[in-house]
Design a protein around this motif. Structure first.
Motif, short mmCIF file in Angstrom:
data_model
loop_
_atom_site.label_atom_id
_atom_site.label_comp_id
_atom_site.label_asym_id
_atom_site.label_seq_id
_atom_site.Cartn_x
_atom_site.Cartn_y
_atom_site.Cartn_z
N GLU A 129 0.84 -1.19 0.00
CA GLU A 129 0.00 0.00 0.00
C GLU A 129 0.88 1.24 0.00
O GLU A 129 1.97 1.25 0.57
N SER A 170 0.28 5.77 -0.06
CA SER A 170 -0.67 6.89 -0.11
C SER A 170 -0.47 7.69 -1.39
O SER A 170 0.56 7.59 -2.05
N ASP A 171 -1.46 8.52 -1.71
CA ASP A 171 -1.36 9.36 -2.90
C ASP A 171 -0.19 10.33 -2.80
O ASP A 171 0.50 10.59 -3.79
N ALA A 172 0.05 10.86 -1.60
CA ALA A 172 1.16 11.80 -1.40
C ALA A 172 2.50 11.11 -1.63
O ALA A 172 3.39 11.65 -2.31
N GLU A 173 2.64 9.90 -1.08
CA GLU A 173 3.88 9.15 -1.27
C GLU A 173 4.07 8.78 -2.74
O GLU A 173 5.18 8.79 -3.26
N LEU A 174 2.95 8.45 -3.39
CA LEU A 174 2.99 8.07 -4.80
C LEU A 174 3.53 9.21 -5.65
O LEU A 174 4.43 9.03 -6.48
N ALA A 175 2.98 10.40 -5.44
CA ALA A 175 3.41 11.56 -6.21
C ALA A 175 4.88 11.88 -5.95
O ALA A 175 5.65 12.14 -6.89
N GLN A 187 3.76 6.93 -17.61
CA GLN A 187 2.97 7.69 -16.64
C GLN A 187 2.06 8.72 -17.33
O GLN A 187 1.09 9.19 -16.74
N ARG A 226 -3.95 9.62 -11.64
CA ARG A 226 -3.63 8.98 -10.37
C ARG A 226 -3.69 7.46 -10.48
O ARG A 226 -2.78 6.76 -10.02
N ASP A 227 -4.76 6.95 -11.09
CA ASP A 227 -4.87 5.49 -11.25
C ASP A 227 -3.74 4.95 -12.12
O ASP A 227 -3.24 3.85 -11.89
N ARG A 264 -0.67 4.66 -10.08
CA ARG A 264 -0.78 3.55 -9.12
C ARG A 264 -0.59 2.20 -9.82
O ARG A 264 0.03 1.29 -9.27
N ASP A 282 3.07 1.90 -10.40
CA ASP A 282 3.75 1.67 -9.13
C ASP A 282 3.61 0.23 -8.68
O ASP A 282 4.57 -0.38 -8.17
#
Length: 248
Positions: free
Chosen positions: A7, A9-14, A219, A228-229, A232, A235
């Motif tokens: 898992e 988070s969106d913040a970590e992903l960005a 990306q 975003r999807d 993810r 990732d």
């Protein structure tokens, strides 16, 4: 022991993707250009031919894997198509057996020749209809079999990102390896590390990585998913890739 679910988070992903770009493309390295150029020249002098060979082998390997996957996918689709056609044909023959049974074992001894011809015609029509329905349904349903798009257009980006992502795994075990090093010497360092991976991983592991490389999006490929999807999905694929390398 069950595997821990991956898992982020969106913040970590960005943050992770911004960092990927920084390290993959070695941006903002003007103060380090002298070191980078010296390293690049050293690689060319010592391993230039070897790295060129790895690049050619990679292209051939990806082409071979792409062709193999497409053949398997086509065979699977044809298999489903054949099963559906045969099922409809078998159903038609089963229905017709009843008509033929009435002719060969009539309940009444008086069966006109016209009735026999009519029965045979009806069986032929039934089989023909079932065959046509099987062909149509087979064509439609075999098309619903999952068809992945195998393309090499993002393979280079995938392997560059894999080196950057695996850097985190290596750094966890070797804290003396600094991010400054990979930022200074990329993308040449990535070529070297990829060459070592390609030469040392098993064919099975390289095939797993190649399958991810041949299906991963860029990306910026957001035709079917929102941004975003899309990040993810990439990732998750990169997480799978780093696990393959780490286990190997």
């Amino acid at each position: 022991m069950s595997k821990q679910k991956y898992e982020i988070s969106d913040a970590e992903l960005a943050t992770r993707f911004v960092r990927d770009e920084k390290l993959m493309n070695a941006v903002n390295i003007s103060p380090l250009m002298d070191k980078r150029e010296a390293y690049s020249q050293e690689l060319k002098n010592n391993l230039g031919h070897s790295l060129e060979v790895v690049a050619v082998q990679t292209e051939d390997r990806l082409n071979e894997q792409k062709e193999k996957n497409e053949k398997k996918q086509h065979a699977k689709s044809n298999f489903v198509y054949g099963l559906i056609v045969m099922a409809f044909l078998a159903a038609g023959i089963n229905v017709c057996d009843e008509f033929v049974g009435d002719i060969e074992h009539p309940k009444s001894q008086k069966i006109e020749k016209f009735d026999k011809i009519s029965t045979y015609l009806r069986t032929a029509v039934i089989i023909t209809i079932c065959l046509i329905m099987g062909i149509v349904c087979g064509f439609v349903l075999s098309g619903t079999v999952e068809n992945k798009k195998w393309t090499k257009k993002n393979a280079d980006e995938f392997y560059k990102r894999l080196i950057v992502r695996y850097f985190d795994v290596a750094q966890a075990n070797n804290p003396e390896i600094t991010e400054n090093g990979i930022a200074t010497f990329n993308p040449e360092m990535s070529k070297l590390i990829y060459g070592l991976l390609a030469m040392n991983l098993s064919k099975r592991d390289m095939a797993k990585l190649d399958n991810l490389a041949l299906t991963i999006e860029s990306q910026f490929d957001t035709q079917t998913n929102d941004f975003r999807d899309n990040l993810r999905r990439i990732d998750n694929a990169m997480h799978q890739a780093t696990q393959i390398v780490e286990k190997a």
